[in-house]
Write an enzyme that holds these catalytic residues in place. Structure first.
Site, PDB file in Angstrom:
ATOM      1  N   GLU A  27     -57.924  37.787  15.497  1.00 57.26           N
ATOM      2  CA  GLU A  27     -57.065  38.976  15.578  1.00 57.26           C
ATOM      3  C   GLU A  27     -57.624  40.111  14.720  1.00 57.26           C
ATOM      4  OE1 GLU A  27     -53.980  39.499  12.726  1.00 57.26           O
ATOM      5  OE2 GLU A  27     -53.533  37.360  12.775  1.00 57.26           O
ATOM      6  N   LYS A 162     -45.479  31.537   8.604  1.00 55.19           N
ATOM      7  CA  LYS A 162     -45.456  32.255   7.325  1.00 55.19           C
ATOM      8  C   LYS A 162     -44.207  31.855   6.547  1.00 55.19           C
ATOM      9  CE  LYS A 162     -48.150  36.255   8.816  1.00 55.19           C
ATOM     10  NZ  LYS A 162     -48.176  36.370  10.277  1.00 55.19           N
TER      11      LYS A 162
END
Length: 306
Positions: A27, A162
């Site tokens: 990414e 996360k």
């Protein structure tokens, strides 16, 4: 479908795909929004180097001048790094407007998956996936990453969800959408900075070959959607569970006080955690991305051999 008008694949990546060589998608939000220049560029190029060292071809993905770019040059990585936060953080909903205006976009997990799939890349390495945010039962703040995993045939190698998220609800959402969560040599889902979360993965996988076979079986029988491959941060770079939990709780409380929500919440929370941990969380972040790039390369190699 006039895909050629929008999609540009680098010569190196195109040749690898045409010859069934392993390719790993990467990414670009980590470049523009993840850390300051020049550390962001140095980290991105190091990740590409790790992919090469482990026998695969890196394909860093971004939107540049209204083109879906698969495989960036060093100059393009540097351009994104210097432009930084000025670059639009591009998820699925942002792609059409960025293409139409011939603008730039740094791809999130969701948009990287979309563009990787268009190019024919099956394995993607990132830091951590987005998920269901704390308090989502009232805010409806759920990352587009999860819906993309339900729809798009790309495997995402990450260090779990996360730890600023509601990990339990994130796993519930993935289960509802039929997305397998595989733990690499672990039964417990890692929580980004830490190796533990208190939540179990669906299946423990001991080798990259076993993971590659699972991916092939899934897509061979036309079970649409991606797979989460949870790869714990290396022990020596993991942070203390209580320290990181307290830092995140403090950061979440401050975000609520300031009314920070939506796509602004993740960068705010990660920046606050970095401040609270005196920069240690950033070093952990970098090391877990390196670790994920290595595993993704091994999986991609095995997948090509099936």
């Amino acid at each position: 479908m006039n895909l050629a008008k929008y999609l540009e694949i680098s010569k190196e990546v195109r040749e690898a795909l045409e010859n069934n060589k392993p390719v790993v998608a990467l990414e670009s939000t980590i470049i523009s929004h993840g850390m300051p220049y020049p550390q962001n560029v140095e980290t991105a190029l190091k990740v590409e180097e790790i992919v090469r060292e482990n026998g695969a071809v890196p394909a860093t993905i971004a939107i540049l001048n209204g083109k879906l770019k698969v495989g960036l040059s060093k100059e393009e990585v540097d351009y994104l790094g210097k432009k930084g936060l000025e670059v639009t953080k591009a998820s699925r909903r942002d792609i059409p407007a960025i293409l139409a205006s011939e603008d730039d976009g740094a791809t999130t997990v969701a948009s990287t998956m979309i563009i990787a799939a268009l190019a024919g890349i099956k394995v993607f390495a990132t830091g951590g996936i987005g998920g269901v945010h704390r308090g989502a039962e009232t805010t409806m703040d759920i990352s587009a990453d999860l819906e993309e995993l339900a729809m798009t045939d790309v495997a995402v190698v990450c260090a779990g969800a996360k730890s600023i998220l509601d990990i339990g609800l994130t796993l519930e959402f993935l289960e509802t959408k039929g997305v397998p969560v595989l733990g690499y040599q672990t039964k417990e889902l890692p929580a980004f900075y830490t190796r533990k979360s208190g939540f179990k993965v669906d299946y423990k996988m001991d080798t990259p070959e076993q993971i590659a076979k699972t991916l092939k079986a899934k897509w061979d029988v036309n079970l649409k959607g991606g797979v989460v491959i949870a790869n714990p941060i290396p022990e020596e770079f993991a942070m203390d569970f209580d320290t990181i939990t307290n830092a995140i709780n403090n950061a979440v409380a401050e975000a609520e006080e300031k009314g920070i929500k939506g796509k602004d919440s993740t960068p705010f929370l990660l920046a606050k955690v970095k401040d609270i941990t005196k920069g240690k969380s950033l070093e952990s972040n970098i090391q877990l991305v390196f670790n994920n790039a290595k595993l993704a390369s091994e999986i991609a190699k095995n997948y090509c051999e099936l």
